[in-house]
Design an enzyme around this catalytic site. Structure first.
Site, PDB file in Angstrom:
ATOM      1  N   GLU C  49      71.262  82.479  91.735  1.00 43.23           N
ATOM      2  CA  GLU C  49      72.470  81.938  93.206  1.00 43.23           C
ATOM      3  C   GLU C  49      72.524  80.227  92.773  1.00 43.23           C
ATOM      4  OE1 GLU C  49      70.106  82.796  96.113  1.00 43.23           O
ATOM      5  OE2 GLU C  49      69.493  80.491  96.769  1.00 43.23           O
ATOM      6  N   ASN C  50      71.555  79.585  92.090  1.00 40.06           N
ATOM      7  CA  ASN C  50      71.622  78.401  91.557  1.00 40.06           C
ATOM      8  C   ASN C  50      73.215  77.949  90.759  1.00 40.06           C
ATOM      9  OD1 ASN C  50      69.660  79.455  90.670  1.00 40.06           O
ATOM     10  ND2 ASN C  50      68.267  77.192  90.404  1.00 40.06           N
TER      11      ASN C  50
END
Lengths: 231, 211, 211, 231
Positions: C49-50
């Site tokens: 997600e990052n």
């Protein structure tokens, strides 16, 4: 995993009647010439086309319109010096036009790819292009509610693809490609060259391969050459 | 001055008035001329809607690259420090209020700063809007370059636009061949005149103007 | 099989069921184990997600780079063909339905596929959601890995979640130590059992299950 | 044109009480250590801080919270093994928490930078985080209306800046930096190095200089070194 069709015709061969087709490019820059020509050779009709413009001269997108294959066009700037095919169809009521401010067009396509259900934009508020649309005042300013655009297929042009489908573009040829790639069920890309996995720096990838379904190599052609070849 | 300004002189006026370090979008057509009069000292960075900051002059000869065009689809060049981005990012720059100034042409501008420049509204006219509404809604300041009157002598700086609007209350300045107008909440102020006087302007326009 | 699965065996089951060529997000904690059992033949691309696709295994020794971490802030590596992007683009991938599968842990899953995994709802508990709701709303399929019962023997596959929801009707499969459940519009189907039987499961759960 | 303050303290010296400060980083990656430390040394208080987390250990953002300088924090994941300073303040009602799903946080910041007035997202629909928010059904699916986040100041870390303020990042250190840069009145960036104008390929610029106001060079520090230096 991406597919690597043998040629542009194979890449678009399963396109269905009634599809919505997102076509990249701003004028000639970033236009997927080979895929649009292949689209002209396949037999899908009743299409909705999303492109910034509405075709130039007698080839490519203009030829597709001329062949009566496009029911509706969604664009920001159909009127150009050489858009005679669109002009004729529009004046005779043979094509539907949804005129969208250019930034709203880009943002609606982005919303389609990003899972946004709708958004409020200040663009067009108080103008005829907001007619019939929901308007809301937020922090004292008027905004128009706009909905996403999804494509069944996106046809775009990039510079390089690697074997994962990661893409980089060239200069202002980038334009609508990256957002259109995100917003279609099937994204088909023509590129100058396919390079080995690992040869594109992960920092410079503009479109990650997750958005790409098929890649074909097609040599760059200028509009003039295209005109010559089809005349 | 003793004569009305030429188009080039109007462009020169606009260029002169752009503060150093501004990020600027020049609309297609006449506003493009402004870039010819920006000086290196001004450090103005030009944005083009089709995905670039740091746009250079029109491309000549071998410089022409079909992947490098401006909003008018004319081949241009890139300057050192340029950056490319996609269309959604480009219009986020516009809509998000990051451009200091945009310069556009107009059919009409109202005293309240409404802009009409995308559609004559004539039956049979093919509408085309491009990025005009995004610029009108987004740039911190909208400068208009236009002739003050139509060919048949009708004023284009009007109490209320009769053409379809591009944006509401967005124009801050109007550069014409006869005068530079600043549109303020207190009314229209004439900053400079060329080959005419404020009295002559006041008489020929249907809007109130002050010095 | 004669025994309940270990955590690693559960991860192995999930890995086995991921179709070749899938784009997958593995939630922090236990789901991370799944990556250990993905084979090269599967060509699974991991999303974090990052801001990355093509995430590789955990970094060891000199590979550790504080700028290269996963969603759990553990140092990881990049595989050939990786790509980096910013947070809004990363969550556009999630929200836009581009991930084939995400795997998350859970406090509870309801028969209708509701997921509760972010908050116990206890007074004084500090809420933290991270990307869980985005994954629940966005991934094409949500697989849950969890023990079937809490430590005190309460079922976690329930008629209706009592914990605060993460997402509604999003879970398609639940991998537990005793069985793999497929949640379908027609009800909960038990695909495999480990150290138990469908009858035993049916008796110990408050939801109807079929073979 | 960008400013080049002599050090991080000079870069944040005009920060005002009551400001909203967007702080980049996801854990340690992309965290602007030097700017956050400078923020701690300046005297602005009553701040609203936007960051993915709510501080770790006793330094940096956690120290800023501990010093009572932050009225409210907007984040997705405050609870971590070493978030004891936030935990204590939260439990004693001394800090306001606005908990936002991570993707909604990123999208709200993007909306702030992109001039979007509000948007509908499916994330959080049907959950307690949609409580009190407007919900709309679009094409049969529930969406929650979310509003943009603007910062007075953004503090971010990038890898390189050129003299125009164009930025490139390193790996997952990119995270919130590019969207935060667009959404603040003043964007202040710490970088490993400033390079000459013309030495960044225009194709690989991630944040164009138009979004950047001030750039300072600050050596990369790991959290451990940071802890050591402050202990």
């Amino acid at each position: 995993m991406i597919e690597l069709p043998t040629d542009p015709d194979a890449a678009v061969s399963d396109l269905k009647d009634g599809s919505t087709v997102l076509i990249g490019g701003f004028g000639e820059a970033g236009l997927p010439f080979a895929l649009v020509d292949a689209l002209l050779r396949c037999d899908a009709g009743d299409l909705t086309v999303v492109n910034n413009n509405a075709g130039n001269g007698d080839t490519g997108l203009a030829a597709l319109l001329g062949a009566g294959r496009v029911r509706k066009i969604i664009c920001s700037y159909p009127r150009q010096v050489d858009s005679w095919i669109f002009d004729g169809l529009y004046r005779s009521g043979k094509i539907e036009l949804e005129l969208v401010p250019q930034g709203t067009l880009a943002e609606r396509i982005r919303a389609g790819g990003a899972g946004i259900g709708a958004f409020y934009t200040p663009t067009g508020a108080g103008t005829p292009l907001a007619a019939g649309k929901e308007v809301r005042t937020i922090e004292g300013r008027q905004y128009v509610l706009e909905y996403p655009i999804h494509g069944d297929v996106a046809l775009i042009r990039a510079h390089l693809a690697d074997g994962m489908g990661n893409l980089v573009y060239r200069k202002t040829g980038r334009n609508f490609g990256p957002v259109m790639a995100t917003a279609a069920t099937t994204t088909i890309v023509e590129v100058d060259r396919i390079v080995a996995i690992g040869s594109l720096d992960p920092e410079i990838v503009v479109t990650p391969g997750i958005f790409v379904d098929r890649v074909v190599v097609a040599e760059r052609r200028s509009v003039k050459e295209s005109l010559g070849a089809s005349a | 001055m003793s004569a009305y300004l030429t188009r080039s002189e109007m462009a020169q006026m606009v260029a002169r008035d752009i503060p150093a370090g501004s990020y600027v979008n020049l609309g297609i057509g006449q506003p493009t001329l402004v870039s010819d009069y920006l000086t290196a000292d001004q450090h103005v960075v030009l944005h083009t809607e089709n995905g670039m900051l740091g746009m250079g002059p029109q491309a000549e000869g071998d410089e022409v690259d079909p992947d490098l065009v401006n909003a008018g689809k004319i081949a241009v060049t890139e300057l050192p420090g340029a950056a490319y981005f996609h269309h959604a990012d480009s219009f986020a720059i516009m809509r998000g209020g990051h451009l200091d100034i945009c310069v556009m042409g107009a059919f009409q501008v109202s005293a309240g700063g409404d802009l009409a420049n995308w559609h004559t509204g004539e039956p049979g006219a093919i509408p085309a809007v491009g990025g005009a509404m995004d610029l009108a809604a987004g740039a911190k300041e909208v400068f208009v370059m236009m002739t003050l009157f139509t060919k048949d002598g009708t004023p284009k700086l009007v109490p209320k636009c009769t053409y379809p609007l591009t944006g509401v209350g967005c124009v801050s300045r109007v550069y014409t061949e006869r005068a530079v107008f600043h549109l303020t909440p207190d009314g229209i102020s004439v900053k400079e005149t060329f080959g005419t006087s404020i009295d002559e302007l006041a008489e020929s326009l249907d809007v109130a103007v002050v010095a």
